[in-house]
Design a protein around this motif. Sequence first.
Motif, PDB file in Angstrom:
ATOM      1  N   GLN A   1      14.180  -1.853   4.351  1.00 19.45           N
ATOM      2  CA  GLN A   1      13.681  -2.502   3.136  1.00 19.45           C
ATOM      3  C   GLN A   1      12.609  -3.551   3.459  1.00 19.45           C
ATOM      4  OE1 GLN A   1      16.509  -3.658   0.148  1.00 19.45           O
ATOM      5  NE2 GLN A   1      17.672  -1.765   0.331  1.00 19.45           N
ATOM      6  N   VAL A   2      11.480  -3.061   3.924  1.00 17.37           N
ATOM      7  CA  VAL A   2      10.340  -3.920   4.211  1.00 17.37           C
ATOM      8  C   VAL A   2       9.839  -4.536   2.902  1.00 17.37           C
ATOM      9  CG1 VAL A   2       7.955  -3.952   5.007  1.00 17.37           C
ATOM     10  CG2 VAL A   2       9.669  -2.575   6.221  1.00 17.37           C
ATOM     11  N   GLY A   3       9.814  -5.858   2.830  1.00 22.52           N
ATOM     12  CA  GLY A   3       9.334  -6.532   1.633  1.00 22.52           C
ATOM     13  C   GLY A   3      10.300  -6.530   0.470  1.00 22.52           C
ATOM     14  N   GLY A   4      11.486  -5.943   0.641  1.00 18.59           N
ATOM     15  CA  GLY A   4      12.470  -5.877  -0.434  1.00 18.59           C
ATOM     16  C   GLY A   4      12.469  -4.527  -1.131  1.00 18.59           C
ATOM     17  N   PRO A   5      13.473  -4.259  -1.966  1.00 21.24           N
ATOM     18  CA  PRO A   5      13.612  -2.958  -2.629  1.00 21.24           C
ATOM     19  C   PRO A   5      12.401  -2.557  -3.463  1.00 21.24           C
ATOM     20  CG  PRO A   5      15.623  -4.245  -2.855  1.00 21.24           C
ATOM     21  CD  PRO A   5      14.597  -5.157  -2.273  1.00 21.24           C
ATOM     22  N   GLY A   6      11.802  -3.515  -4.173  1.00 18.80           N
ATOM     23  CA  GLY A   6      10.663  -3.182  -5.029  1.00 18.80           C
ATOM     24  C   GLY A   6       9.464  -2.694  -4.237  1.00 18.80           C
ATOM     25  N   VAL A   7       9.160  -3.392  -3.153  1.00 19.41           N
ATOM     26  CA  VAL A   7       8.033  -3.006  -2.297  1.00 19.41           C
ATOM     27  C   VAL A   7       8.309  -1.647  -1.658  1.00 19.41           C
ATOM     28  CG1 VAL A   7       6.792  -3.573  -0.164  1.00 19.41           C
ATOM     29  CG2 VAL A   7       7.251  -5.352  -1.853  1.00 19.41           C
ATOM     30  N   LEU A   8       9.537  -1.447  -1.188  1.00 18.53           N
ATOM     31  CA  LEU A   8       9.868  -0.177  -0.556  1.00 18.53           C
ATOM     32  C   LEU A   8       9.797   0.974  -1.557  1.00 18.53           C
ATOM     33  CD1 LEU A   8      10.740   1.510   1.827  1.00 18.53           C
ATOM     34  CD2 LEU A   8      13.118   0.900   1.342  1.00 18.53           C
ATOM     35  N   LYS A   9      10.276   0.752  -2.774  1.00 20.74           N
ATOM     36  CA  LYS A   9      10.237   1.813  -3.780  1.00 20.74           C
ATOM     37  C   LYS A   9       8.795   2.219  -4.072  1.00 20.74           C
ATOM     38  CE  LYS A   9      13.364   1.984  -6.932  1.00 20.74           C
ATOM     39  NZ  LYS A   9      14.231   1.775  -8.128  1.00 20.74           N
ATOM     40  N   ALA A  10       7.909   1.244  -4.209  1.00 15.91           N
ATOM     41  CA  ALA A  10       6.497   1.548  -4.443  1.00 15.91           C
ATOM     42  C   ALA A  10       5.892   2.277  -3.242  1.00 15.91           C
ATOM     43  CB  ALA A  10       5.727   0.265  -4.729  1.00 15.91           C
ATOM     44  N   GLN A  11       6.330   1.901  -2.047  1.00 16.09           N
ATOM     45  CA  GLN A  11       5.834   2.559  -0.839  1.00 16.09           C
ATOM     46  C   GLN A  11       6.272   4.024  -0.802  1.00 16.09           C
ATOM     47  OE1 GLN A  11       3.888   1.610   2.302  1.00 16.09           O
ATOM     48  NE2 GLN A  11       3.957   3.786   1.867  1.00 16.09           N
ATOM     49  N   LEU A  12       7.524   4.272  -1.129  1.00 16.36           N
ATOM     50  CA  LEU A  12       8.020   5.647  -1.127  1.00 16.36           C
ATOM     51  C   LEU A  12       7.304   6.493  -2.177  1.00 16.36           C
ATOM     52  CD1 LEU A  12      11.844   4.965  -0.657  1.00 16.36           C
ATOM     53  CD2 LEU A  12      10.212   5.760   1.067  1.00 16.36           C
ATOM     54  N   ALA A  13       7.044   5.912  -3.345  1.00 19.28           N
ATOM     55  CA  ALA A  13       6.313   6.634  -4.385  1.00 19.28           C
ATOM     56  C   ALA A  13       4.899   6.982  -3.898  1.00 19.28           C
ATOM     57  CB  ALA A  13       6.240   5.793  -5.660  1.00 19.28           C
ATOM     58  N   HIS A  14       4.305   6.066  -3.145  1.00 19.52           N
ATOM     59  CA  HIS A  14       2.965   6.307  -2.601  1.00 19.52           C
ATOM     60  C   HIS A  14       2.989   7.462  -1.598  1.00 19.52           C
ATOM     61  CE1 HIS A  14      -1.113   5.456  -1.337  1.00 19.52           C
ATOM     62  NE2 HIS A  14      -0.710   5.318  -0.081  1.00 19.52           N
ATOM     63  N   LEU A  15       4.035   7.554  -0.798  1.00 22.05           N
ATOM     64  CA  LEU A  15       4.153   8.660   0.155  1.00 22.05           C
ATOM     65  C   LEU A  15       4.195  10.005  -0.568  1.00 22.05           C
ATOM     66  CD1 LEU A  15       6.740   7.362   2.785  1.00 22.05           C
ATOM     67  CD2 LEU A  15       4.285   7.625   3.076  1.00 22.05           C
ATOM     68  N   VAL A  16       4.975  10.070  -1.634  1.00 21.18           N
ATOM     69  CA  VAL A  16       5.073  11.321  -2.400  1.00 21.18           C
ATOM     70  C   VAL A  16       3.698  11.690  -2.974  1.00 21.18           C
ATOM     71  CG1 VAL A  16       6.088  12.423  -4.427  1.00 21.18           C
ATOM     72  CG2 VAL A  16       7.513  10.993  -2.948  1.00 21.18           C
ATOM     73  N   GLU A  17       2.972  10.679  -3.437  1.00 22.18           N
ATOM     74  CA  GLU A  17       1.634  10.926  -4.000  1.00 22.18           C
ATOM     75  C   GLU A  17       0.669  11.423  -2.932  1.00 22.18           C
ATOM     76  OE1 GLU A  17      -1.936   8.373  -6.191  1.00 22.18           O
ATOM     77  OE2 GLU A  17       0.084   7.528  -6.032  1.00 22.18           O
ATOM     78  N   ARG A  18       0.678  10.780  -1.754  1.00 22.98           N
ATOM     79  CA  ARG A  18      -0.243  11.184  -0.692  1.00 22.98           C
ATOM     80  C   ARG A  18       0.117  12.552  -0.137  1.00 22.98           C
ATOM     81  NH1 ARG A  18      -4.973   8.048   0.818  1.00 22.98           N
ATOM     82  NH2 ARG A  18      -5.510  10.213   0.476  1.00 22.98           N
ATOM     83  N   ARG A  19       1.390  12.870  -0.187  1.00 21.48           N
ATOM     84  CA  ARG A  19       1.848  14.169   0.297  1.00 21.48           C
ATOM     85  C   ARG A  19       1.225  15.324  -0.491  1.00 21.48           C
ATOM     86  NH1 ARG A  19       3.588  18.549   0.115  1.00 21.48           N
ATOM     87  NH2 ARG A  19       5.364  19.556   1.126  1.00 21.48           N
ATOM     88  N   GLU A  20       0.723  15.051  -1.674  1.00 23.81           N
ATOM     89  CA  GLU A  20       0.080  16.083  -2.496  1.00 23.81           C
ATOM     90  C   GLU A  20      -1.299  16.468  -1.955  1.00 23.81           C
ATOM     91  OE1 GLU A  20       1.540  17.728  -5.044  1.00 23.81           O
ATOM     92  OE2 GLU A  20       3.313  16.605  -4.384  1.00 23.81           O
ATOM     93  N   ASP A  21      -1.888  15.638  -1.108  1.00 24.12           N
ATOM     94  CA  ASP A  21      -3.192  15.989  -0.529  1.00 24.12           C
ATOM     95  C   ASP A  21      -3.045  17.259   0.303  1.00 24.12           C
ATOM     96  OD1 ASP A  21      -3.931  13.632  -1.656  1.00 24.12           O
ATOM     97  OD2 ASP A  21      -4.452  12.604   0.207  1.00 24.12           O
ATOM     98  N   PRO A  22      -3.947  18.220   0.165  1.00 20.22           N
ATOM     99  CA  PRO A  22      -3.792  19.504   0.867  1.00 20.22           C
ATOM    100  C   PRO A  22      -3.836  19.414   2.382  1.00 20.22           C
ATOM    101  CG  PRO A  22      -5.964  19.331  -0.163  1.00 20.22           C
ATOM    102  CD  PRO A  22      -5.150  18.181  -0.677  1.00 20.22           C
ATOM    103  N   ASN A  23      -4.399  18.333   2.910  1.00 20.72           N
ATOM    104  CA  ASN A  23      -4.510  18.194   4.367  1.00 20.72           C
ATOM    105  C   ASN A  23      -3.377  17.361   4.976  1.00 20.72           C
ATOM    106  OD1 ASN A  23      -5.763  15.928   2.975  1.00 20.72           O
ATOM    107  ND2 ASN A  23      -6.332  15.174   4.997  1.00 20.72           N
ATOM    108  N   ILE A  24      -2.386  16.972   4.158  1.00 18.56           N
ATOM    109  CA  ILE A  24      -1.325  16.089   4.650  1.00 18.56           C
ATOM    110  C   ILE A  24       0.047  16.753   4.550  1.00 18.56           C
ATOM    111  CG2 ILE A  24      -0.099  13.908   4.232  1.00 18.56           C
ATOM    112  CD1 ILE A  24      -2.752  12.700   3.360  1.00 18.56           C
TER     113      ILE A  24
END
Length: 289
Positions: free
Chosen positions: A183-206
């Motif tokens: 929990q880097v930065g707390g639950p809120g920061v981590l949740k936003a980070q995880l959501a960002h990973l899912v979004e970036r995972r949509e890139d065809p090269n990732i």
Amino acid sequence: MVASSTSPTVLKRWVAFELRKLREDAGVSRDEAAKAIKGSVQNIGHIETARSLPKPLELERLLELYGVPERSEFFLELRTRAKKGRDWWIGFDESTVPEYFKLFLGLESSAVKIESWDAIVVPGLFQTPDYARAIIRDGDPSLSNTEVARRVELRIARQEEVLDQEDAPQVWAVISEAALRLQVGGPGVLKAQLAHLVERREDPNIEMQVLPASAGAHTGTEGPFTVLTFPSEVAHDPGCVYTETRVKGIYYEEPAQVSVYRDVLTRLQVRADKPEDFPGWVRKTMKDL
């Protein structure tokens, strides 16, 4: 293909690396190479360690001596771009970009493939500003707010330089379950980070994979690392492995060394959950927060 945005630092390295390998493959000594360009053995040493670039006529004579005069145009182009180019991180000071890290920034932005294993935190290429800020601040409490802000700025600039270009590399990250739950930065920061990973995972090269805790002991227990692969035009470069301690970066560039890490990474990819399972796994983790 060698991208037009390739770092001058890396272009110099590639010229040096290729010329050394071509000389060795041709069975030519440094003394013989020096005589061909009417220079010294020290001159050849400086060229082959990227301390200096050969002059155009020297380059053509060396390539002729090594039996590959047809590669003159390719090397002359690299030389010209290395002389005229500008490294993208040049606006950051030494406290933000330590000397040992400059080469990595150049290599990373010049790679055609970036593969990594991250056991502790989310890879820097995918960190949100808030997550990066927490990592940097808590990792070194002695830093001032200004220093933290500049390092966050560098991290985001890296992402733009590497991931947001038209010729973005293929990226494959294996991330431990522990890194995604810390929990880097707390639950809120981590949740936003995880959501960002899912979004970036949509890139065809990732591609991303999770190595679950249930996988047990594995080949990545010695720590995180990044494997970089370069354009096929750089014929003799086996790639590079980068890992880092608190005080320095470590580069492995010999073919046997790179091969060891490629094998480790392949084993981690096999042990990890399938890439297509990544979004569902991360969304479940977000619900647990």
